[in-house]
Design an enzyme around this catalytic site. Structure first.
Site, PDB file in Angstrom:
ATOM      1  N   ASN A  77       0.870  -1.180   0.000  1.00  0.00           N
ATOM      2  CA  ASN A  77       0.000   0.000   0.000  1.00  0.00           C
ATOM      3  C   ASN A  77       0.906   1.227   0.000  1.00  0.00           C
ATOM      4  O   ASN A  77       1.496   1.560   1.019  1.00  0.00           O
ATOM      5  CB  ASN A  77      -0.897  -0.036   1.255  1.00  0.00           C
ATOM      6  CG  ASN A  77      -1.755   1.205   1.397  1.00  0.00           C
ATOM      7  OD1 ASN A  77      -1.839   2.024   0.482  1.00  0.00           O
ATOM      8  ND2 ASN A  77      -2.399   1.342   2.546  1.00  0.00           N
ATOM      9  N   LYS A  79       0.044   4.219  -0.284  1.00  0.00           N
ATOM     10  CA  LYS A  79      -0.618   5.398   0.291  1.00  0.00           C
ATOM     11  C   LYS A  79      -0.383   6.616  -0.623  1.00  0.00           C
ATOM     12  O   LYS A  79      -0.410   6.467  -1.839  1.00  0.00           O
ATOM     13  CB  LYS A  79      -0.126   5.626   1.723  1.00  0.00           C
ATOM     14  CG  LYS A  79      -0.278   4.347   2.570  1.00  0.00           C
ATOM     15  CD  LYS A  79      -0.086   4.531   4.035  1.00  0.00           C
ATOM     16  CE  LYS A  79      -0.290   3.201   4.736  1.00  0.00           C
ATOM     17  NZ  LYS A  79      -0.217   3.305   6.188  1.00  0.00           N
ATOM     18  N   HIS A 113      -9.736   1.247   4.559  1.00  0.00           N
ATOM     19  CA  HIS A 113      -8.465   1.380   5.267  1.00  0.00           C
ATOM     20  C   HIS A 113      -8.665   2.286   6.487  1.00  0.00           C
ATOM     21  O   HIS A 113      -9.441   3.248   6.438  1.00  0.00           O
ATOM     22  CB  HIS A 113      -7.403   1.966   4.330  1.00  0.00           C
ATOM     23  CG  HIS A 113      -6.041   1.920   4.943  1.00  0.00           C
ATOM     24  ND1 HIS A 113      -5.609   2.879   5.821  1.00  0.00           N
ATOM     25  CD2 HIS A 113      -5.041   1.005   4.843  1.00  0.00           C
ATOM     26  CE1 HIS A 113      -4.380   2.560   6.227  1.00  0.00           C
ATOM     27  NE2 HIS A 113      -4.022   1.424   5.646  1.00  0.00           N
ATOM     28  N   GLU A 146      -7.004   4.614   7.680  1.00  0.00           N
ATOM     29  CA  GLU A 146      -6.778   6.047   7.448  1.00  0.00           C
ATOM     30  C   GLU A 146      -8.003   6.691   6.812  1.00  0.00           C
ATOM     31  O   GLU A 146      -8.308   7.853   7.065  1.00  0.00           O
ATOM     32  CB  GLU A 146      -5.506   6.252   6.606  1.00  0.00           C
ATOM     33  CG  GLU A 146      -4.264   5.995   7.457  1.00  0.00           C
ATOM     34  CD  GLU A 146      -3.066   5.449   6.715  1.00  0.00           C
ATOM     35  OE1 GLU A 146      -3.008   5.538   5.476  1.00  0.00           O
ATOM     36  OE2 GLU A 146      -2.169   4.903   7.397  1.00  0.00           O
ATOM     37  N   GLU A 199      -5.861  -4.984  10.380  1.00  0.00           N
ATOM     38  CA  GLU A 199      -4.809  -4.002  10.607  1.00  0.00           C
ATOM     39  C   GLU A 199      -5.086  -3.242  11.903  1.00  0.00           C
ATOM     40  O   GLU A 199      -5.855  -2.264  11.900  1.00  0.00           O
ATOM     41  CB  GLU A 199      -4.763  -3.000   9.453  1.00  0.00           C
ATOM     42  CG  GLU A 199      -4.500  -3.628   8.114  1.00  0.00           C
ATOM     43  CD  GLU A 199      -3.892  -2.623   7.149  1.00  0.00           C
ATOM     44  OE1 GLU A 199      -2.739  -2.803   6.786  1.00  0.00           O
ATOM     45  OE2 GLU A 199      -4.581  -1.649   6.798  1.00  0.00           O
ATOM     46  N   GLY A 201       2.117   2.112  10.763  1.00  0.00           N
ATOM     47  CA  GLY A 201       3.074   3.209  10.627  1.00  0.00           C
ATOM     48  C   GLY A 201       3.748   3.598  11.935  1.00  0.00           C
ATOM     49  O   GLY A 201       4.379   4.646  12.020  1.00  0.00           O
ATOM     50  N   SER A 235       2.998  -2.290  10.297  1.00  0.00           N
ATOM     51  CA  SER A 235       4.452  -2.357  10.500  1.00  0.00           C
ATOM     52  C   SER A 235       5.061  -3.716  10.127  1.00  0.00           C
ATOM     53  O   SER A 235       5.968  -4.200  10.787  1.00  0.00           O
ATOM     54  CB  SER A 235       4.804  -1.982  11.944  1.00  0.00           C
ATOM     55  OG  SER A 235       4.404  -0.643  12.203  1.00  0.00           O
TER      56      SER A 235
END
Ligand code: PGA
Length: 256
Positions: free
Chosen positions: A11, A13, A100, A102, A170, A176, A212
């Site tokens: 991904n 991003k 996702h 985010e 996730e 991250g 991660s």
């Protein structure tokens, strides 16, 4: 039970550029070509919308599949800033991320919109990787299973009995942050998700772990019985690191 297919997905991003994505995909494509055939796993890169056409072109005749990072639930209309399944299909893109964390955290994505997007993707023949996962506060309050279960129930009814898609677990606190879930923590939640999928006759759904993931922790995560691959953010930005994780998956494939 049919064994879930392994998927190694990157991904990107909001990263990369036309020039960088071309270089990256050429290097990755060459690396993949040197692996034993058949690869028998899916290698997917989720790129920003502006790069998709170029990525499709560069990834032609390689083992790399290209994904979008989101897709809308309508086919056309007044939805500024959104992209439809037809638009993706016009480019030949047939994978997308949906839900996702985010998107959920920063852009108002909800369980309802995740379901709508997933349903549209299935109708239009786009394969979604649907993301779920709890925040740190939710984990610390002992709500991990309740949250994951709520997110899963929001779309489980629209999952087709046959068809290609994946679910990515996730944990938001691991994305991250450099704080990966331990293989045991990941397996615990994956086993919980699998049990629910099994009761819906969907147990062959690939379950990816994300948060991660790096070359040095990927093998241990993938060794867990209910982990069928990974959705990789930061560590997917370097082609050599991503390739090394694909190699790990190929070498562990037959032991799964
Ligand atoms: P990360 O991101 O690997 O950088 O933690 C994973 C993701 O957000 O999909």
């Amino acid at each position: 039970m049919k064994k879930p297919r392994l998927i190694v997905a990157g991904n990107w991003k909001m990263n990369s550029s036309l020039a960088d994505s071309t270089r990256y995909l050429e290097a990755l494509g060459t690396g993949l070509a040197s692996l034993p055939r058949p690869l028998a796993i899916d290698v997917v890169i989720a790129a920003p919308f502006t790069l998709l056409a170029n990525c499709m072109q560069t990834a032609r005749r390689t083992d790399i599949q290209i994904a979008a990072q989101n897709v809308h639930w309508a086919d056309t209309g007044a939805f500024t800033g959104e992209t439809s399944c037809s638009m993706l299909k016009e480019l030949g893109v047939n994978w997308t991320l949906i839900g996702h964390s985010e998107r959920r955290q920063f852009f108002g994505e909800t369980d309802v919109t995740v379901r709508q997007r997933a349903q549209q993707a299935f109708h239009q023949g786009i394969r979604p990787i649907i993301c779920i996962g709890e925040t740190l506060a939710e984990r610390e309050a002992g709500k991990t299973e309740a949250v994951v279960s709520r997110q899963l129930e929001a779309f489980i009814e629209v999952l087709p009995k046959s068809g290609e898609f994946a679910i990515a677990y996730e944990p938001v606190w691991a994305i991250g942050t450099g704080k990966t879930a331990t293989p045991q923590q990941a397996e615990e939640v994956h086993a919980f998700i699998r049990a629910r999928l099994k009761s819906a006759n969907l147990e062959s759904t690939p379950l990816l772990y994300g948060g991660s993931v790096k070359p040095d922790n990927f093998a241990q995560l993938l060794a867990q019985p209910n982990v069928d691959g990974a959705l990789i953010g930061g560590a997917s930005l370097v082609a050599a690191d991503f390739l090394s994780m694909v190699r790990t998956a190929v070498s562990l494939r037959d032991k799964k």
